[in-house]
Design an enzyme around this catalytic site. Structure first.
Site, mmCIF file in Angstrom:
data_model
loop_
_atom_site.group_PDB
_atom_site.id
_atom_site.type_symbol
_atom_site.label_atom_id
_atom_site.label_comp_id
_atom_site.label_asym_id
_atom_site.label_seq_id
_atom_site.Cartn_x
_atom_site.Cartn_y
_atom_site.Cartn_z
ATOM 1 N N ASP A 86 1.747 7.074 4.193
ATOM 2 C CA ASP A 86 0.752 6.582 4.355
ATOM 3 C C ASP A 86 -0.059 7.535 5.285
ATOM 4 O O ASP A 86 0.569 8.296 6.228
ATOM 5 C CB ASP A 86 0.505 5.075 4.942
ATOM 6 C CG ASP A 86 -0.963 4.279 4.717
ATOM 7 O OD1 ASP A 86 -1.781 5.164 4.273
ATOM 8 O OD2 ASP A 86 -0.763 3.252 4.954
ATOM 9 N N ASP A 116 -7.249 -0.027 -0.907
ATOM 10 C CA ASP A 116 -6.916 -0.920 0.013
ATOM 11 C C ASP A 116 -7.576 -2.262 -0.623
ATOM 12 O O ASP A 116 -7.381 -3.532 -0.206
ATOM 13 C CB ASP A 116 -7.127 -0.813 1.191
ATOM 14 C CG ASP A 116 -6.074 -0.218 2.088
ATOM 15 O OD1 ASP A 116 -4.853 0.138 1.552
ATOM 16 O OD2 ASP A 116 -6.232 0.178 2.998
HETATM 17 C C1 GLA Z 1 -2.865 1.156 5.147
HETATM 18 C C2 GLA Z 1 -2.527 1.103 3.449
HETATM 19 C C3 GLA Z 1 -2.104 -0.317 3.274
HETATM 20 C C4 GLA Z 1 -1.262 -0.761 4.215
HETATM 21 C C5 GLA Z 1 -1.507 -0.637 5.991
HETATM 22 C C6 GLA Z 1 -0.579 -0.841 6.653
HETATM 23 O O1 GLA Z 1 -4.259 0.464 5.047
HETATM 24 O O2 GLA Z 1 -3.415 1.551 2.622
HETATM 25 O O3 GLA Z 1 -1.766 -0.570 1.972
HETATM 26 O O4 GLA Z 1 -0.067 0.073 4.210
HETATM 27 O O5 GLA Z 1 -1.810 0.726 5.968
HETATM 28 O O6 GLA Z 1 -0.868 -0.698 7.961
#
Ligand code: GLA
Length: 734
Positions: free
Chosen positions: A480, A550
């Site tokens: 990420d 997301d």
């Molecule tokens: C980001 C990712 C999510 C999740 C969060 C965790 O927003 O896109 O899928 O993994 O971080 O903090």
């Protein structure tokens, strides 16, 4: 050879199977662009260049009294600065004398078999069976000694031309490079539309089409990542172009950092397209003898609309870019803990969720954020990659063992590039993040960005994360990156080199990925940046799949996945079924629809499986079974967007097998009208003369009929309801 140089007319001839590209060395040594488009067979295209004495269009010194030669209107292959072309240039360089003039004249070229190589950055490679030829053209500025080497690789059967540029300081002064485009293409007219894929966090890659108007229209990123806001992919197309007809040109940049994609309609209604690293806040000091390499641009031309263009990109990214051994392997169906538990879990809770997911057919359990340091919220601990023993007393290895004992694989979330102020790493090394001394820092998600332009920081991360990967049985990693970069200033760069920091960051990131991802081929990596904030080809080179957004709402996803599909193949797109009401939009959509939409990619689940009813679990199990059955078709078949979520109340798409014997059709009704018109869905990509059986219908229908008359949709379809059915060839033409 797909590349030739025609001495008599000084023309470079580049031909793929269906497209042609031509440029010519002018009588004064400038490289002019002649043609890019549908395949032609002519060698000399001189007649296309029109020379005129135009007011306020300067003439180069070499032209003497000839007032008809001006770079102000001639189509350039690589537009140089300060010599009478006032359009947005391909290069800007500050010379030793402080001037910005670069006059690139052709001094040589080289044609060879195979693909040119790019050091330190992802690029296309020749795959087995490909014919790839390359061309390098050297443009020199005699006064400064600076040179640009334009590189082209022609993928003949794949109808792709890869391009890049390398800057070389062969003079004796220090030069400052401020801009170096990977590709410039000058069109002789401007009757085109421009399409970009624009969005924001939780709503990425919306399809945006506009007319190419006077002046510069620039899209891009200055956020340090390719970004949610614009994708490094765009289309220039005829005004009449749609999915099935019209000329379309694709522009893709294999780069994960700040990029620029601009169109400029000039005073004479000609169009220029530039694609490359974003010049904003970019300067690279190039000492004598040093070079600078621009990232690779991937150009494609389709005479037959967007579908044809998408197929070219899907194929080249699949066959010639992505390196993961998982590329053609079925991806395990996963359950991700994020929307299931967020930060609120311990081992027992995770194991309960994992155990309940077994009934759904899940194969891999992914532990998302919250497993390290004191990470009970997103305000701390990034950088402290020690497992939290309160939550996971037996560590990652223990959790992994327990999951494996249940028959599940284990996946882990990491965010290597970031550091929290509230972390031991930051307290130990405050100078390891990007920050300008004496200035307060800008926070994003309460976190700071590690300075990946520094070798020591990258070495540290490689060591720490390779240790984590080797310390437990881990089959999947979600990588990420959760903020836009700001306060760009590196503690190790001299003041006149701060403009190098963002590109050096990207190179550092690539080195880490080289040393972690490519050295762990057994692990399936998934890219992520707050969802799809770094959905670009360079990331796909390392990570064969990317968490697309997301936003897990199936109805929002229709648009996000539609936009993503223009450049990127289905098997790069991770998509999850989550609970309703949806956590991002509050919308409620049937579980079946959520499954159908998530199957337009790599299917996964992101919910608390312990809260599902037996019927819901059974439905998930069916989804997984269906997905696994059709995975080869979904992943390797040809993708057709049957309708647009922006134009139709039914969003539909289709996967068709290479031999056109099987198609999987999926659709969602997004807006139901009471007592509305009968809707028909026209299929695509079938064999016109063959006969097909439509699932759950009697009889057989010709491909031509299904594509031209379509299939009537059931009148009783409710809003947000989905349909998914196959069309199977039963016999050839009668
Ligand atoms: C980001 C990712 C999510 C999740 C969060 C965790 O927003 O896109 O899928 O993994 O971080 O903090």
């Amino acid at each position: 050879m797909s590349i030739q140089f025609h001495e008599e007319s000084n023309t470079f001839i580049l031909d793929t199977r269906d497209t042609s590209y031509r440029m010519q060395i002018s009588r004064y040594g400038n490289l002019l662009h002649l043609y890019y488009g549908r395949r032609i067979y002519d060698v000399s295209l001189d007649y296309l260049l029109r020379f005129q004495d135009r007011g306020f269009s300067p003439n180069p010194n070499e032209a003497g009294n000839d007032r008809t030669f001006s770079l102000d209107f001639l189509p350039q292959e690589f537009s140089t600065d300060g010599k009478g072309d006032y359009r947005s240039p391909s290069i800007e360089v500050e010379n030793g004398d402080g001037s910005f003039i670069f006059s690139g004249k052709v001094t040589g070229h080289r044609i060879y078999r195979g693909k040119y190589r790019l050091e330190g950055m992802p690029s296309l490679r020749a795959a087995e069976g490909d014919t790839v030829d390359s061309l390098e053209i050297r443009l020199e500025d005699a006064e400064s000694g600076a040179a640009v080497i334009l590189c082209y690789s022609v993928f003949e059967e794949k109808n792709i031309i890869a391009r890049t540029a390398r800057f070389e300081n062969a003079g004796s002064d220090t030069l400052k490079l401020r801009r170096l485009m990977s590709a410039t293409v000058d069109y002789r007219t401007a009757d085109y539309d421009f399409i970009c894929f624009s969005g924001r966090h939780t709503m990425e890659r919306e399809f945006c089409r506009m007319s190419a108007e006077r002046g510069v229209h620039a899209v891009g990123s200055s956020r340090g990542a390719s970004s949610h806001q614009f994708n490094p992919f765009g289309i220039v197309c005829e005004k009449r172009a749609d999915e099935d007809c019209g000329e379309c040109y694709g522009y893709s940049l294999i780069y994960s950092g700040n990029f620029l994609l601009e169109t400029e309609r000039d005073q004479f209604d000609q169009l220029r397209v530039n694609l490359g690293i974003n010049p904003k806040n970019f300067t690279f000091v190039i000492e004598p003898g040093e070079t600078f390499q621009a990232p690779e641009a991937v150009l494609a031309f389709s005479p037959d609309g967007f579908t044809g263009l998408s197929h070219l990109y899907h194929r080249i990214f699949r066959d010639n870019l992505i390196r993961s051994p998982y590329l053609h392997a079925p991806r395990p169906v996963l359950l991700n803990s994020w929307e299931a538990a967020y930060f609120d879990f311990d081992e027992e809770r995770l194991l309960q969720i994992a155990r309940a997911s077994l009934d759904m057919g899940v194969e891999l359990f992914v532990l998302d954020d919250g497993w390290f340091g004191r990470r009970d919220s997103d305000n701390c601990s990034l950088g402290d990659w020690e497992v939290n023993r309160r939550k996971l007393p037996d560590g990652l290895a223990g959790l992994s063992q327990k999951l494996h004992a249940m028959g599940l694989k284990f996946g882990l979330w990491i965010e290597p590039e970031m550091v929290s102020e509230d972390s031991d790493l930051y307290r130990r090394h405050p100078d390891w993040c990007l920050r300008a001394p004496g200035r307060p820092m800008t926070r994003g998600r309460n976190q700071l960005v590690l300075d990946l332009s520094r070798r020591d920081v990258c070495d540290y991360l490689i060591r720490v994360f390779n240790g984590i990967l080797d310390g437990a049985q881990i089959e999947y990693v979600k990588w990420d990156m959760n903020r836009s970069i700001s306060d760009v200033c590196s503690a190790l760069l001299d003041r006149d080199r701060q403009g190098e920091a963002m590109h050096r960051y990207v190179l550092g990131l690539y080195r880490i990925m080289d040393e972690m991802i490519l050295t762990h081929p057994e692990i399936l990596f998934c890219g992520c940046s707050g969802g799809g904030g770094r959905y670009d080809p360079a990331m796909l080179y390392y990570q064969p799949q990317i968490w697309c957004s997301d936003n897990t709402d199936a109805i929002s996803r229709l648009k996000i996945q539609y936009g993503t599909s223009f450049a990127y193949p289905v098997q790069t797109l991770e998509s999850h079924v989550s609970v309703c009401p949806n956590h991002q939009t509050g919308r409620t959509v049937p579980l079946k629809t959520r499954g159908v939409v998530a199957m337009d990619g790599i299917l996964g689940y992101e919910l608390d499986s312990t809260k599902l009813s037996a019927e819901e679990k059974a439905l998930c199990r069916e989804q997984v079974k269906r997905y696994q059955e059709y995975y080869p078709l979904i992943a390797e078949g040809d993708y057709y967007r049957l309708t647009s979520p922006y134009e139709s109340s039914v969003t539909a798409w289709e996967h068709v097998s290479a031999d056109r014997s099987l198609a999987l059709i999926s659709l969602v009704l997004t807006d139901r009208e009471s007592n509305g018109a009968q809707q028909y869905l026209k299929l695509k990509g079938l064999d016109r003369t063959a006969f097909y059986r439509v699932q759950d219908r009697d009889g057989a229908y010709s491909g031509a009929l299904l594509m031209n008359a379509g299939i009537p949709l059931p009148a009783g379809l409710l809003e947000y309801e989905a349909l998914q059915f196959t069309v199977r060839k039963v016999r050839d033409a009668e």
